[in-house]
Write an enzyme that holds these catalytic residues in place. Structure first.
Site, PDB file in Angstrom:
ATOM      1  N   HIS A 113       0.852  -1.188   0.000  1.00 58.86           N
ATOM      2  CA  HIS A 113       0.000   0.000   0.000  1.00 58.86           C
ATOM      3  C   HIS A 113       0.888   1.239   0.000  1.00 58.86           C
ATOM      4  O   HIS A 113       1.866   1.306   0.745  1.00 58.86           O
ATOM      5  CB  HIS A 113      -0.892   0.030   1.249  1.00 58.86           C
ATOM      6  CG  HIS A 113      -1.727   1.270   1.319  1.00 58.86           C
ATOM      7  ND1 HIS A 113      -2.884   1.417   0.578  1.00 58.86           N
ATOM      8  CD2 HIS A 113      -1.552   2.444   1.979  1.00 58.86           C
ATOM      9  CE1 HIS A 113      -3.391   2.617   0.794  1.00 58.86           C
ATOM     10  NE2 HIS A 113      -2.604   3.271   1.652  1.00 58.86           N
ATOM     11  N   ARG A 118     -15.851  11.754   8.208  1.00 56.67           N
ATOM     12  CA  ARG A 118     -14.615  12.503   8.509  1.00 56.67           C
ATOM     13  C   ARG A 118     -14.450  13.653   7.533  1.00 56.67           C
ATOM     14  O   ARG A 118     -14.007  14.745   7.895  1.00 56.67           O
ATOM     15  CB  ARG A 118     -13.396  11.573   8.430  1.00 56.67           C
ATOM     16  CG  ARG A 118     -13.259  10.678   9.654  1.00 56.67           C
ATOM     17  CD  ARG A 118     -12.287   9.547   9.399  1.00 56.67           C
ATOM     18  NE  ARG A 118     -10.955  10.005   9.071  1.00 56.67           N
ATOM     19  CZ  ARG A 118     -10.068   9.300   8.357  1.00 56.67           C
ATOM     20  NH1 ARG A 118     -10.387   8.096   7.905  1.00 56.67           N
ATOM     21  NH2 ARG A 118      -8.879   9.780   8.093  1.00 56.67           N
ATOM     22  N   SER A 130      -8.089   3.339   8.960  1.00 52.76           N
ATOM     23  CA  SER A 130      -8.824   3.289   7.690  1.00 52.76           C
ATOM     24  C   SER A 130      -8.036   2.469   6.660  1.00 52.76           C
ATOM     25  O   SER A 130      -8.579   1.563   6.013  1.00 52.76           O
ATOM     26  CB  SER A 130      -9.028   4.733   7.211  1.00 52.76           C
ATOM     27  OG  SER A 130      -9.432   4.775   5.885  1.00 52.76           O
ATOM     28  N   LYS A 139      -8.875  -1.903   5.440  1.00 51.33           N
ATOM     29  CA  LYS A 139      -9.108  -2.339   4.054  1.00 51.33           C
ATOM     30  C   LYS A 139      -8.046  -3.345   3.605  1.00 51.33           C
ATOM     31  O   LYS A 139      -8.343  -4.326   2.933  1.00 51.33           O
ATOM     32  CB  LYS A 139      -9.129  -1.120   3.124  1.00 51.33           C
ATOM     33  CG  LYS A 139     -10.405  -0.304   3.295  1.00 51.33           C
ATOM     34  CD  LYS A 139     -10.404   0.954   2.472  1.00 51.33           C
ATOM     35  CE  LYS A 139      -9.443   1.971   3.038  1.00 51.33           C
ATOM     36  NZ  LYS A 139      -9.684   3.346   2.674  1.00 51.33           N
TER      37      LYS A 139
END
Ligand code: URA
Length: 414
Positions: free
Chosen positions: A45, A131, A146, A150
């Site tokens: 990521h 948010r 967050s 995922k």
């Protein structure tokens, strides 16, 4: 929920609280089971930046070396691009595969790249929207929870993070980027998913292209380049191979990240990584033949060359990633709102980066957009692009992109 978000934003969350939040978001939906995958599935990521096309090179490289890569990616927003938008600029390619197809392709090819599904961490989607309207996005524990909810839902066995730091990044300062990397890696460790983070610089765009098809074309050239990219996109390849080395070590295909890096470079040199990209594109409905000669698709776009002014002399001293990202946005490559469409052909290719020589009229960049696109504002893009450059008589020092590595609870290049 808004009151809770504001309390968390103002007071922060400690490590146990951050983990509890992540676990709750993770289990608000499906956690994929990749038990049938051949090997140890590992993903990467990136916290995002301008010209960050690393996933397009990295996933096929790592898969070609025998470590399965199940990648669930996002779309671009604002000045940062998204892997899904880039992939979808390949004619026909689909990223909305079902979970069943995702698992099947991982077994047959060892690589699959899709978009977020409704079943993955639905609580994160709701919370993220809240948010956004309560001005509580910029909180390190909330961001970390967050992202990790995922990623952990993908069913991966290990994770590598590219935490970007600088003007074009989500985290502008080094202390914030370090804190985000530590928080992300600690959540991974708590969840039993080994996680390594690399801290990389994002002051100038990564590589030379920013946009959708322009970034695909640049990635393809990187994978086709038998010298493993040491030429025109050496910076992209440096970050890609470092991340690939970590993924191969975590996936058990290499004894350590350094050996993994060499294996990854060999997969580029041998053409196996490019072959893996073509297989994935074909499996997901895309036309692999366009990747054999990417320039032909680039030439379908309307283009404008931006030249250096009569005063420019010496070297490009600085190139602000944010300015380049905004130029790409003005051409229609990105979204101002999540509901916007993107132009697949839009983007910027810079011909000069910091440390490279410049004279009056040197071409600094080419701007691209689909012919007649109502989204494209070439004049604004040119202004943004010129504003992103500065020049100097002396050749500037360009710092390396790889800044540090966080693994096993400690910083150090290892
Ligand atoms: N990306 C995410 O997925 N979540 C955040 O909160 C910020 C960036």
């Amino acid at each position: 929920m808004s009151a809770w978000l504001m309390a968390a934003f103002l007071n922060g969350l400690d490590s146990a609280e951050t983990t509890a939040l992540t676990e709750a978001m993770l289990h608000s939906g499906d956690v994929l089971d990749l038990a049938g995958a051949p090997g140890t599935p590992v993903d990467k990521h990136s916290t995002g930046g301008v010209g960050d096309k690393v996933s397009l090179l990295l996933a096929p490289i790592v898969a070609a070396c025998g470590v399965p890569v199940p990648m669930i990616s996002g779309r671009g927003l604002g000045h940062t691009g998204g892997t899904l938008d880039k992939l979808e600029s390949i004619p026909g390619l689909r990223t909305d595969l079902s979970v069943e197809t995702y698992k099947r392709q991982l077994v047959t090819l060892g690589i699959v790249m899709i978009g977020q599904t409704d079943e993955i961490a639905p609580a994160d989607r709701t919370l993220y929207a809240l948010r956004d309207v309560t001005a509580t996005v910029e909180s390190i524990p909330l961001i970390a929870g967050s992202i990790m909810s995922k990623k952990l839902a993908e069913g991966i066995d290990a994770l590598v993070l590219d935490v970007k730091c600088g003007r074009g990044a989500f985290m502008k300062t080094e202390p914030d980027a370090r804190r985000l990397a530590e928080t992300l890696a600690e959540i991974g460790a708590e969840a039993g998913t080994p996680t390594v983070a690399l801290l990389t610089r994002m002051d100038a765009p990564l590589g030379r292209a920013a946009g959708n098809w322009p970034e695909v074309a640049e990635s393809v050239r990187g994978l086709q380049d038998a010298s493993d990219g040491a030429g025109s996109i050496a910076d992209v390849m440096d970050v890609t191979l470092a991340l690939a080395g970590e993924m191969l070590a975590l996936g058990g295909a290499a004894s350590d990240a350094g050996t993994g890096r060499e294996q990854a470079a060999e997969a580029v040199r041998s053409g196996e990584a490019f072959g893996k990209l073509l297989e994935m594109v074909e499996a997901q409905g895309g036309d692999p033949s366009v990747l054999d000669a990417p320039e032909a698709r680039t030439e379908q776009a309307a283009a404008r060359v931006v030249e250096a002014s009569a005063e420019a002399q010496g070297y490009a001293a600085d190139l602000d990633a944010l300015g380049v990202g905004r130029a790409a946005l003005a051409l229609g490559a990105g979204r101002r709102r999540m509901s916007d469409d993107v132009d697949p052909l839009a983007g910027v290719v810079v011909h000069r980066k910091p440390g490279e020589p410049v004279q009056p009229s040197t071409p600094l960049a080419t701007l691209y957009a689909t012919e007649g696109s109502p989204r494209a504002d070439f004049d604004e893009a040119e202004r943004r692009l010129l504003g992103a450059f500065s020049f100097a008589e002396e050749k500037p020092d360009v710092p390396p992109l790889l800044m540090d590595r966080y693994a096993g609870g400690a910083w150090g290049r290892g």
